[in-house]
Design a protein around this motif. Structure first.
Motif, PDB file in Angstrom:
ATOM      1  N   ASP A   1     -13.352   0.100  -5.577  1.00  0.00           N
ATOM      2  CA  ASP A   1     -12.465  -0.712  -6.424  1.00  0.00           C
ATOM      3  C   ASP A   1     -11.270  -1.233  -5.625  1.00  0.00           C
ATOM      4  O   ASP A   1     -10.800  -2.354  -5.859  1.00  0.00           O
ATOM      5  N   VAL A   2     -10.791  -0.415  -4.688  1.00  0.00           N
ATOM      6  CA  VAL A   2      -9.693  -0.884  -3.836  1.00  0.00           C
ATOM      7  C   VAL A   2     -10.175  -2.034  -2.944  1.00  0.00           C
ATOM      8  O   VAL A   2      -9.441  -3.011  -2.740  1.00  0.00           O
ATOM      9  N   ILE A   3     -11.401  -1.965  -2.466  1.00  0.00           N
ATOM     10  CA  ILE A   3     -11.920  -3.099  -1.669  1.00  0.00           C
ATOM     11  C   ILE A   3     -11.924  -4.374  -2.522  1.00  0.00           C
ATOM     12  O   ILE A   3     -11.509  -5.442  -2.073  1.00  0.00           O
ATOM     13  N   VAL A   4     -12.367  -4.247  -3.765  1.00  0.00           N
ATOM     14  CA  VAL A   4     -12.377  -5.417  -4.666  1.00  0.00           C
ATOM     15  C   VAL A   4     -10.956  -5.959  -4.828  1.00  0.00           C
ATOM     16  O   VAL A   4     -10.705  -7.165  -4.691  1.00  0.00           O
ATOM     17  N   ASP A   5      -9.997  -5.063  -5.077  1.00  0.00           N
ATOM     18  CA  ASP A   5      -8.592  -5.486  -5.224  1.00  0.00           C
ATOM     19  C   ASP A   5      -8.084  -6.164  -3.949  1.00  0.00           C
ATOM     20  O   ASP A   5      -7.264  -7.077  -4.009  1.00  0.00           O
ATOM     21  N   GLN A   6      -8.539  -5.671  -2.794  1.00  0.00           N
ATOM     22  CA  GLN A   6      -7.983  -6.167  -1.532  1.00  0.00           C
ATOM     23  C   GLN A   6      -8.695  -7.423  -1.028  1.00  0.00           C
ATOM     24  O   GLN A   6      -8.241  -8.045  -0.069  1.00  0.00           O
ATOM     25  N   LEU A   7      -9.800  -7.807  -1.677  1.00  0.00           N
ATOM     26  CA  LEU A   7     -10.464  -9.062  -1.292  1.00  0.00           C
ATOM     27  C   LEU A   7     -10.197 -10.138  -2.349  1.00  0.00           C
ATOM     28  O   LEU A   7      -9.436 -11.067  -2.123  1.00  0.00           O
ATOM     29  N   TRP A   8     -10.787  -9.975  -3.521  1.00  0.00           N
ATOM     30  CA  TRP A   8     -10.604 -11.007  -4.549  1.00  0.00           C
ATOM     31  C   TRP A   8      -9.170 -10.982  -5.069  1.00  0.00           C
ATOM     32  O   TRP A   8      -8.574 -12.023  -5.323  1.00  0.00           O
ATOM     33  N   GLY A   9      -8.606  -9.781  -5.212  1.00  0.00           N
ATOM     34  CA  GLY A   9      -7.218  -9.665  -5.683  1.00  0.00           C
ATOM     35  C   GLY A   9      -6.240 -10.361  -4.742  1.00  0.00           C
ATOM     36  O   GLY A   9      -5.239 -10.940  -5.188  1.00  0.00           O
ATOM     37  N   ALA A  10      -6.520 -10.311  -3.450  1.00  0.00           N
ATOM     38  CA  ALA A  10      -5.657 -10.991  -2.476  1.00  0.00           C
ATOM     39  C   ALA A  10      -5.642 -12.501  -2.728  1.00  0.00           C
ATOM     40  O   ALA A  10      -4.595 -13.153  -2.631  1.00  0.00           O
TER      41      ALA A  10
ATOM     42  N   ALA B   1      -9.639  -5.763   5.477  1.00  0.00           N
ATOM     43  CA  ALA B   1     -10.069  -4.825   4.430  1.00  0.00           C
ATOM     44  C   ALA B   1     -11.075  -3.811   4.990  1.00  0.00           C
ATOM     45  O   ALA B   1     -11.002  -2.625   4.690  1.00  0.00           O
TER      46      ALA B   1
ATOM     47  N   LEU C   1      -9.193 -11.749   5.758  1.00  0.00           N
ATOM     48  CA  LEU C   1      -9.178 -10.851   4.592  1.00  0.00           C
ATOM     49  C   LEU C   1     -10.232  -9.758   4.728  1.00  0.00           C
ATOM     50  O   LEU C   1      -9.960  -8.585   4.527  1.00  0.00           O
TER      51      LEU C   1
END
Lengths: 201, 201
Positions: free
Chosen positions: A160-169, A193, A189
């Motif tokens: 979930d942190v990977i998701v936040d740090q890719l799409w969330g970025a 990540a 990015l």
């Protein structure tokens, strides 16, 4: 809520509900990408899709909720997750498609408007999170889980942190900073990540 | 825009502009955190701050713009960047303060409302990005640049991407996914951003 205007396709007879639903979503998706969220009214969608407003009121609690679901349907083919067995390459392809979809294919404005409306309109918030944002996160998780099973990500990586740090970025630049960005951002990015900003220090 | 009501502190005589400005920002900040963006009207702020509406209209293009600037002033002491010489520890402290500020000190709602309004209201967008989001990014960059100079981050690390992958990750959960989160997220965010999700794979 009455049908004051004869829907253009009425002459073809009663269409199956699934077909009507798909046509409504497609018409709404086009309207949303072309003219933005404020163009998505039940009047306008009924006219464009050749359906009745009664049907729209029955299926969606508000035009915003319809818009969120239409956005998911419209973006789904563009945002598919490839699986070539190389997680770095696949993340770069998918995120490049996502960034181009936002910046070159007109999605930045409707996405901003939908997320904006979701902050104060509970119907839009429910539709956006349940019909778009969380299902998309689940698709990303599935691809990342496959990479974990292939040993490309460690067992203790927080997906979930990977998701936040890719799409969330990307959302951070689009919605919070409101700075322009393009697909050249994507490899940086993904590399930071996956491999860390501090590697080599 | 006329002064129909005598401001409560009028009797003290004319105050210096800087003092009035600070009092208006403090009153707006309290109002925003306690009651949300919709409570921030020029009427209400004038009453709470004991200033005149004419002054407010002169200094801020809209209540939303005033709210964004007040949010920056209100959050500044909470969100200071420590520099103990250990970038991992300092990022964890600052982000823990940021997450607690959002989730325990009432900032989540006004932040969501401000970013939400910024998607369609150009005055709020300008105030939010120019008075809050980009100045805060610059503060984060400064701390990251110091870490780079101390050799804790490599020369080629993209500092803006680190910002997106730390604070942007929190905004992603708050605004886009709308899922609950708390300060236990922070060490994972920082470790994956600095050392990479794929380390050890």
């Amino acid at each position: 809520m009455t049908e004051q205007r004869t829907p253009p396709r009425r002459g073809r007879g009663r269409r199956p509900a699934a077909e009507v639903r798909a046509e409504v979503l497609a018409a709404t998706g086009h309207l949303l990408l072309r003219e933005g969220l404020k163009a998505v009214t039940f009047d306008r969608v009924a006219r464009e899709a050749g359906s009745s407003k009664v049907t729209l009121y029955k299926w969606w609690p508000s035009p915003g909720a319809l818009a969120a679901e239409a956005y998911f349907a419209q973006s789904e083919p563009v945002l598919a997750f490839p699986d070539t067995g190389d997680i770095r390459a696949d993340l770069i392809s998918q995120l490049t498609a996502f960034v181009r979809w936002l910046t070159e294919e007109g999605a930045a404005t409707p996405v901003s408007e939908l997320v904006g409306a979701a902050q104060t309109d509970p119907d839009v918030a429910r539709a956006w999170t349940e019909e778009y944002a969380r299902p998309r996160r689940e698709l990303a998780r599935m691809r990342l889980r496959a990479a974990q099973q292939q040993g490309q990500l460690p067992e203790d990586a927080d997906l979930d942190v990977i998701v936040d740090q890719l799409w969330g970025a990307c959302y951070h630049r689009l919605l919070v900073l409101k700075v322009p960005f393009d697909q050249t951002l994507v490899p940086r990015l993904v590399d930071q990540a996956l491999y860390g900003a501090a590697r080599g220090a």
